[in-house]
Design an enzyme around this catalytic site. Structure first.
Site, mmCIF file in Angstrom:
data_model
loop_
_atom_site.group_PDB
_atom_site.id
_atom_site.type_symbol
_atom_site.label_atom_id
_atom_site.label_comp_id
_atom_site.label_asym_id
_atom_site.label_seq_id
_atom_site.Cartn_x
_atom_site.Cartn_y
_atom_site.Cartn_z
ATOM 1 N N GLU A 352 10.835 1.124 -6.644
ATOM 2 C CA GLU A 352 11.921 1.554 -5.758
ATOM 3 C C GLU A 352 13.172 0.719 -6.043
ATOM 4 O O GLU A 352 14.297 1.178 -5.856
ATOM 5 C CB GLU A 352 11.495 1.399 -4.301
ATOM 6 C CG GLU A 352 12.376 2.178 -3.341
ATOM 7 C CD GLU A 352 11.861 2.178 -1.908
ATOM 8 O OE1 GLU A 352 10.633 2.267 -1.711
ATOM 9 O OE2 GLU A 352 12.678 2.067 -0.998
ATOM 10 N N HIS A 383 -14.270 -1.148 -15.587
ATOM 11 C CA HIS A 383 -15.273 -0.089 -15.706
ATOM 12 C C HIS A 383 -14.628 1.282 -15.619
ATOM 13 O O HIS A 383 -15.312 2.276 -15.420
ATOM 14 C CB HIS A 383 -16.328 -0.254 -14.606
ATOM 15 C CG HIS A 383 -17.104 -1.522 -14.752
ATOM 16 N ND1 HIS A 383 -18.310 -1.590 -15.415
ATOM 17 C CD2 HIS A 383 -16.810 -2.802 -14.381
ATOM 18 C CE1 HIS A 383 -18.737 -2.841 -15.402
ATOM 19 N NE2 HIS A 383 -17.850 -3.605 -14.790
ATOM 20 N N LYS A 511 13.668 11.960 2.696
ATOM 21 C CA LYS A 511 13.756 12.000 4.156
ATOM 22 C C LYS A 511 14.528 13.240 4.618
ATOM 23 O O LYS A 511 14.281 13.776 5.681
ATOM 24 C CB LYS A 511 14.426 10.735 4.688
ATOM 25 C CG LYS A 511 13.571 9.475 4.483
ATOM 26 C CD LYS A 511 14.154 8.265 5.188
ATOM 27 C CE LYS A 511 13.345 7.022 4.876
ATOM 28 N NZ LYS A 511 13.743 5.832 5.608
HETATM 29 C C1 G6Q Z 1 12.207 0.298 1.530
HETATM 30 C C2 G6Q Z 1 12.586 1.684 1.698
HETATM 31 C C3 G6Q Z 1 11.584 2.536 2.430
HETATM 32 C C4 G6Q Z 1 11.544 2.301 3.944
HETATM 33 C C5 G6Q Z 1 10.756 3.420 4.598
HETATM 34 C C6 G6Q Z 1 10.665 3.265 6.081
HETATM 35 O O1 G6Q Z 1 12.856 -0.527 0.938
HETATM 36 O O2 G6Q Z 1 13.849 1.788 2.234
HETATM 37 O O3 G6Q Z 1 10.289 2.385 1.923
HETATM 38 O O4 G6Q Z 1 10.999 1.076 4.222
HETATM 39 O O5 G6Q Z 1 11.321 4.652 4.282
HETATM 40 O O6 G6Q Z 1 11.937 3.215 6.665
HETATM 41 P P1 G6Q Z 1 12.110 2.755 8.152
HETATM 42 O O7 G6Q Z 1 11.649 1.350 8.272
HETATM 43 O O8 G6Q Z 1 13.569 2.904 8.458
HETATM 44 O O9 G6Q Z 1 11.245 3.662 8.983
#
Ligand code: G6Q
Length: 549
Positions: A352, A383, A511
């Site tokens: 990411e 394995h 999202k």
């Molecule tokens: C992490 C990302 C992503 C985030 C999740 C949850 O660096 O931004 O993994 O943590 O999408 O987001 P919220 O904490 O805002 O629910």
């Protein structure tokens, strides 16, 4: 100018042409000091990187590369709270969360440390109250189950560490991590719980992530269905968020909301209240020992010359394979069972952060950036997919991680385990020559003809690069060091690739997309607005799903 047009890049390319024809077997045979030259130790942590396709010149060129990328200055900028996450205009200060000194950390002229310390105090109060059975549910019973509802950065870190530090964890309490919006995840978990002894932590920096919000609502509904008393929520639901207002609107008492800040990225947040499940499991002293370990790695990273700097060396080796050998992947192979979630955690942390195609100036890069990270517990993987690492057509650099002591002192187990670590990295480096393979087959009594037929399959090319990262014990301090080590490795690579490791527009897209389609799933009308595949899939789903679902 693109990095690949620089003199140092070209020098590395020319050097690659020389190295790629060399075998590590010969490198070891020609230099008895290789281990001493290419290993680093910091306290009880050892990085052996001698089983890599490098020589002194390789490292010296790579160190020159990182100097030319101005890493020294970038490290200062990050630690000093500059807004280096330029696309979100945010500072990157997860290191402030584990600043164990009395030095201030300034952001826009304000010291963030008083707030950080205030939150740590609040974490301590909750963790101790729950652990000491002082925090009681509505019926007066102590908490037996802690359920973290969150996803991505608000789940992977706490889950990985709670698991990893299990030997330090409180034994008569269970920890659950619900992330998937698939109802099976929350329903399977709720089945194991009693409302009167459950504590839900709703972890969401934004408090708008749909998966988390839906799971949280379902948990709340289940709770109220069983308890039928809104006021009982206060004793069973807490939240961690940078959006206090939304958490309060959801129905969580303001005093039960733990703070997050926009200068902490989700995947770098386990050091904050996002780490609540860890603190409850291992207790605040151990949680702080983990912060100490991370702080120690921060200091190492900030102060050690690059030649002796563990995250820098790891980063450069990654660049060497990714950009010069054309390796697409990087394997993470922990041999400690408690690190079983480390590959998943690092998949997010690394991919990411560095899965980016556009550089800091907005141009599309003309070189490879972040690798595909994958992994599994080493023994299990031996394995399974080690076949491909040993004899496949791809070059897969791998990190082996192992602890020197275990917790139960069952000698045979640990010796067998460690002998596998040493044997595998040796075999990957050396391989097995035709002569050795033939001699083995002869010993087994095979005929000349049989040997000739079987021989090609029994040869191992070797020359497969590995790092071995060994530590005395997987304790909280070491855990902190290890995670911070990988965080900084990722940072260094991002600097060399000239990308912003701290945004995640690809995740944001996910999202948004689903929300749009969701409204189309409400009725039975076939959809036509998408491409034929998406239309086909949606319509097949609508047709096949049970009515009223
Ligand atoms: C992490 C990302 C992503 C985030 C999740 C949850 O660096 O931004 O993994 O943590 O999408 O987001 P919220 O904490 O805002 O629910």
């Amino acid at each position: 100018m693109s990095m690949i047009k620089t003199k140092i890049w070209k020098a590395l390319q020319a050097h690659y042409e020389v190295i790629c024809g060399q075998h590590m077997r010969d490198m070891f045979a020609g230099d008895r000091e290789r281990f001493n030259k290419f290993s680093l130790q910091h306290n009880n942590l050892l990085l052996d990187y001698s089983k890599n396709r490098i020589n002194e010149e390789t490292m010296s060129l790579l160190f020159q590369l990182v100097r030319e990328a101005d890493l020294e200055n970038w490290i200062k900028r990050m630690f000093n709270g500059e807004r280096i996450n330029h696309t979100e205009k945010r500072a990157v200060l997860h290191t402030a969360l584990r600043n164990r000194s009395d030095q201030p950390v300034m952001l826009d002229g304000q010291d963030v440390m008083p707030e950080v310390r205030a939150e740590l105090k609040k974490i301590r109060e909750l963790a101790e109250a729950v652990r000491q059975r002082k925090w009681r549910g509505f019926s007066g019973q102590p908490i037996t189950d802690v359920i973290n509802i969150g996803i991505g950065g608000s789940s992977l870190g706490p889950e990985m560490v709670t698991d990893a530090l299990r030997p330090y964890g409180i034994h008569d309490m269970r920890f659950h991590f619900v992330s998937n919006v698939d109802e099976n995840h929350i329903m399977d978990t709720l089945e194991l719980l009693k409302p009167e002894t459950s504590l839900f932590i709703i972890s969401s920096k934004s408090f708008t992530t749909q998966d988390t919000m839906l799971n949280a609502s379902t948990a709340r509904r289940w709770f109220l269905k069983n308890v039928d008393d809104e006021s009982a929520i206060n004793k069973h639901f807490v939240a961690v968020s940078a959006n206090t207002r939304a958490a309060v609107e959801f129905g969580i008492a303001e005093e039960n909301v733990f703070k997050m800040w926009d200068w902490v990225g989700g995947r770098y947040s386990l050091w904050s209240a996002i780490g609540l499940p860890i603190a409850i499991s291992i207790g605040m002293e151990h949680f702080e020992a983990m912060l100490d370990g991370a702080y120690e790695m921060d200091q190492h990273f900030k102060t050690q010359p690059f030649e002796k700097n563990i995250p820098v060396v790891l980063a450069l080796l990654g660049i060497w394979y990714n950009n010069f050998f054309g390796a697409q992947t990087q394997a993470v192979l922990p041999y400690d069972q408690h690190l079983s979630r480390l590959p998943a955690y690092l998949q997010q942390a690394d991919m990411e952060s560095n899965g980016k195609l556009v550089d800091r100036q907005g141009a599309t890069v003309d070189y490879e950036t972040g690798p595909v990270i994958f992994g599994e517990i080493g023994i299990a993987a031996q394995h399974a997919f080690y076949q491909l690492i040993h004899q496949g057509s791809k070059l897969i650099p791998a990190d082996f991680l192992a602890s020197i002591t275990d917790f139960h002192c069952i000698k045979e187990h640990h010796r067998v385990l460690m002998s596998n670590v040493f044997a595998q990295t040796e075999a990957l480096m050396k391989g097995k020559s035709e002569e050795d393979a033939a001699a083995e087959l002869q010993k087994q009594g095979l005929s000349e003809k049989e040997i000739k037929e079987l021989l090609p399959y029994k040869v191992f090319p070797g020359n497969k690069p590995t790092n071995t990262i060994m530590f005395r014990t997987l304790d909280p301090h070491t855990m902190g060091m290890l995670i911070a080590m990988y965080e900084h490795k990722i940072f260094v690579q991002g600097i060399i690739w000239n990308i912003n490791s701290f945004d995640q527009w690809g995740v944001e897209l996910g999202k948004q997309l689903a929300v749009k389609i969701q409204s189309e799933l409400v009725d039975e009308q076939p959809v036509t607005a998408h491409d034929s595949s998406t239309n086909g899939l949606i319509n097949f789903y609508k047709e096949m799903r049970p009515k009223n679902s």
